[in-house]
Every structure is written in C-alpha cells, then in structure tokens.
Design an enzyme around this catalytic site. Structure first.
Site, short mmCIF file in Angstrom:
data_model
loop_
_atom_site.label_atom_id
_atom_site.label_comp_id
_atom_site.label_asym_id
_atom_site.label_seq_id
_atom_site.Cartn_x
_atom_site.Cartn_y
_atom_site.Cartn_z
N ASP A 74 -7.49 4.03 12.48
CA ASP A 74 -6.15 4.59 12.36
C ASP A 74 -6.11 5.91 11.60
OD1 ASP A 74 -4.84 2.72 13.92
OD2 ASP A 74 -4.67 1.30 12.27
N ARG B 294 0.01 5.09 16.81
CA ARG B 294 -0.33 6.08 15.79
C ARG B 294 0.04 7.52 16.14
NH1 ARG B 294 0.31 2.19 12.70
NH2 ARG B 294 -1.50 1.02 11.97
N SER C 229 -4.30 -9.00 7.51
CA SER C 229 -3.74 -7.66 7.66
C SER C 229 -3.15 -7.60 9.06
CB SER C 229 -4.84 -6.61 7.50
OG SER C 229 -4.43 -5.41 8.11
N ASP D 101 0.82 -1.22 0.00
CA ASP D 101 0.00 0.00 0.00
C ASP D 101 0.84 1.26 0.00
OD1 ASP D 101 -2.45 -1.27 -0.04
OD2 ASP D 101 -2.75 -1.16 2.14
#
Ligand code: ARG
Length: 417
Positions: A124, A95, A176, A15
């Site tokens: 996120d 994050r 994932s 990604d």
C-alpha cells in the site's frame, strides 16, 4: 512565516490518530485530515470530530463509493483483472483513489506534504506514493510508520493516552482489516501461520458455506458493455447493485479466499479475502464474454488480464500502460451486453444460463440434430491443410514415433515384480 501543511489519509483508527499528533509535534506542521469513504461497514460519523479533537485544523470526509466503482473497480472488472488469478484487489484498487483525494485536498489547502498510515513492508505504501508522484510530482509523501519510534501497539496506545486521543475498543481486534465496498482483506494474528485454517472470527461479511442455506439461490445480472446495470430484473445504481450482491452472496458464503500471495516488496504473505459481489460479478462477466467475444479477442484479453492485474497490484494505476490497456478492453466490451443467471450455493457460484443479442453461439452450427447447417464436408480439406506441417515433418523424421522416449513414465508404468 506560516506553518507547512500536511494532508493525512485518516481512518480514525489508532495508527492514523497517533500519526496526526506525531506529525504536529515532529514536523511542526498544521495537519488536515482526509477520510475517503469507499464503503465501510463501520460508521464514519464520528471521524471528523475525532480528527479535530486529535489536533487537526480541518477534517474532510468524502463519499467516494460511486467514483470508486465507476472509475476504478469496473475498469478492472471489464479487464477481468485478478491478481495471481484469484484476488479481486479491493484494497489495491482503493489506494489510487485515496491518493487522488489526498492530492486534491493538498492543492485546495496549499499543503506541501501528504502522509499515509501504511507500513514499510506492504504494497500500500507503494500504491499511495507512486500515485501521488504521478498526480502531483512536487508533493512530498511521508510515511510516519516507517520512521517513528513506536515499536508496538502498546507504545502507540501509551502515546495516544498521554495526548488524550480516544483509543477505541477496536484495538482488541486480533486482525489487520482493510475493507471497502468491493471486498475485505484480513491478515495478522493466527493467520500468519499458513497451515492454520482461518478461525470463524477472521471472516467479517460472509457466512461459513457449511452454515449457508441448504437451498440454492438464483441471481440474474444484466451487463451493458461489460458493466453490471441490473440485478434480478431491477435497474440499480452501481453502489446499490454491488451492495445487493454483497448481501445475497455473503448469505451463501460466496467470495471467500485464503491466499498466499507475492507482494511487490518481495515477500510472500497470507491473507484472507471476502468479496461476495466481486466474485459473482467477475464470474458472470467472464461467462458473458465466453458467449459474446470473438475467439482471438477472448484469448488475447485473457493474457492481458494478468498484466492488468499486476499493474494495479503493483501501484501503477496512474500509468500510460493502464490507459492503453483500458482502451483495448473498452473496445472489446462493445458487445459484452446481456444477461447471466448464476446459482449460489454454499460458497459456490455456478453458471445457470446466459443470453445476449450479441451471442456468437449459433445453435444451427452447434447442434447435432437435423437442424445442423455446419458443412461437414468442408472439414476434410481443412484438416488436410491444417495438418500438413506435422504430416510433412513426420514423413521426413519418422512415422509417428515420439522423438524422445518417455522412459521415466514407461518405467513407472511397468508392474513391479
Ligand atoms: N494484500 C492485499 C493487497 O496488497 C491487502 C493489503 C492490506 N491488508 C490488510 N489486511 N490491511 O492488496
């Protein structure tokens, strides 16, 4: 006029690699990548080269493990913050720190935008963008995954191949996965069916409890003012300490969690978590607090823990409420120092002993032997006054008969003829 600059949160995966190219093409900008190492099992060595090869003008890689633990993880540990009373929030806590790293590089490089690789339906994206907004209100956040044309992994792979971006073998992974030193989060694939038990390969860093050693292992952890500082008698830096507990705990199948949780964006999702060290440390820390905290403080702290967790999970790390709660929590931790002995056995963590110079446990008051110093006679007057309101109420309204007859329960209890 020189080109605009965008700093991209870069993992080196499919990604974010496609993102680098896509941003160069679509935004006609210069891309600088930023990779924050929060403690990955995967080697981050080739990441810089890969970013440059993909078209970035500059690539930063920073080891943030210690800062992550000291400034983000330990405050949440001290607060006892578990989302929905279960999740140690390894992803959620990472994050804001990655967002802070993005902002710092953006400032250094004179960038006007930052970009992340989060999808449009997760938590996120919120954590990244709210953190960036808090730290640098003038910076614009872009989320290419929300706006680009690729509808599948295959389309992304085709785009990557067209642009000579190396596509690694990891794309075959059916899950994932987000991981750092505090824990691993695994979703997608067969895990999307909440009725399916996670297959063995969904777990990345713990052995199955049924395959763990048949012999329990005892571990001793020393805390100083709520922070773990030693394991089994050895003073350790935060990173080594957490790594050590991850290894010991993982070998005993400790720290697995299969959770259906409520996302901020309104959907329920199912995720598998693995966090051996975090599970052991939260457990041990709470046990020490049971020993050392005053009762009302312990109770109040427990209520605020849920608030703290919601705030972290919902992306509000950089908020005045978090600072205010940290001040409260830190005040409570002044006496949370001592030793906790835990027993790890086939996925379980149990308490095996605790001691502290600040222990409020008083054997002379608690004992049922002749050592007892508790004033039994004092209880009589205490109970008289303590029970006075309910006694008075029932004197006025009836003598001990429940105000509402629990008819449904009585009916249920009656034998059927
Ligand atoms: N549900 C977790 C959270 O919001 C983890 C999200 C990322 N998970 C993943 N498998 N990529 O904190």
């Amino acid at each position: 006029m020189s080109k605009e600059r965008i700093v991209v949160a870069y993992s080196g995966g499919l990604d974010t690699s496609v993102m680098v190219r896509w941003l160069i093409e679509r935004k006609n900008a210069e891309v600088i990548t930023f990779t924050g190492d929060l403690g990955h099992s995967r080697e981050l060595k080739g990441v810089k080269e890969k970013a440059i090869h993909t078209g970035a003008v500059k690539a930063y890689v920073s080891d943030l493990k210690r800062e992550f633990l000291e400034e983000y993880v330990f405050p949440a540990l001290k607060a006892g913050a578990l989302y929905e009373e279960a999740y140690v929030m390894a992803t959620s806590l990472g994050r804001p720190l990655l967002a802070k790293g993005l902002v710092e590089i953006a400032r250094k490089e004179g960038a006007t935008m930052v970009a992340h690789g989060c999808t449009g339906k997760g938590n996120d994206q919120v954590r990244f963008e709210v953190s960036v907004a808090a730290l640098a209100p003038d910076l614009q956040s872009i989320a290419p995954l929300r706006e680009w044309e690729f509808k599948s992994r295959e389309e992304e792979i085709a785009y990557a191949q067209k642009h000579g971006i190396p596509v690694s073998a990891t794309i075959k992974n059916p899950y994932s996965i987000d991981e750092n030193i505090w824990g691993t989060s695994v979703e997608c694939g067969v895990l999307e069916d909440p009725m399916v038990e996670p297959p063995a390969d969904a777990y990345q860093r713990t052995v199955a409890p049924e395959l763990a050693p048949a012999k329990p292992e005892y571990v001793e952890i020393v805390f100083e003012q709520g922070i773990p500082v030693a394991v089994n008698g050895k003073q350790l830096d935060p990173v080594t300490l957490v790594q050590t507990l991850n290894e010991i705990g993982g070998a005993h199948g400790v720290g697995r969690l299969d959770l259906v949780e409520n996302r901020l964006v309104g959907i329920k999702s199912r995720e598998i978590y693995e966090a051996p060290a975090a599970t052991i440390l939260h457990f041990a820390h709470t046990e020490l607090e049971r020993l050392t905290l005053d009762k009302p403080v312990f109770h109040m702290k427990h209520q605020l823990a849920a608030e703290y967790a919601n705030m972290v999970y919902n992306g509000l790390w950089f908020s005045p409420l978090r600072s205010a709660l940290d001040a409260f929590v830190n005040e409570t931790q002044r006496t949370v120092s001592g030793l906790v002995r835990v027993k790890l056995y086939r996925g379980r963590v149990d308490i095996a002993g605790r001691s502290s110079a600040h222990s409020l446990y008083n054997t002379k008051l608690a004992t049922y032997t002749e050592e007892d110093t508790f004033d039994h006679q004092a209880s009589k007057g205490f109970i008289t006054i303590y029970g006075l309101p309910v006694k008075t109420y029932n004197q006025v309204n009836g003598s001990g008969v429940p105000l509402q007859t629990p008819s449904a329960l009585i009916a249920e209890a009656e034998p059927v003829a």
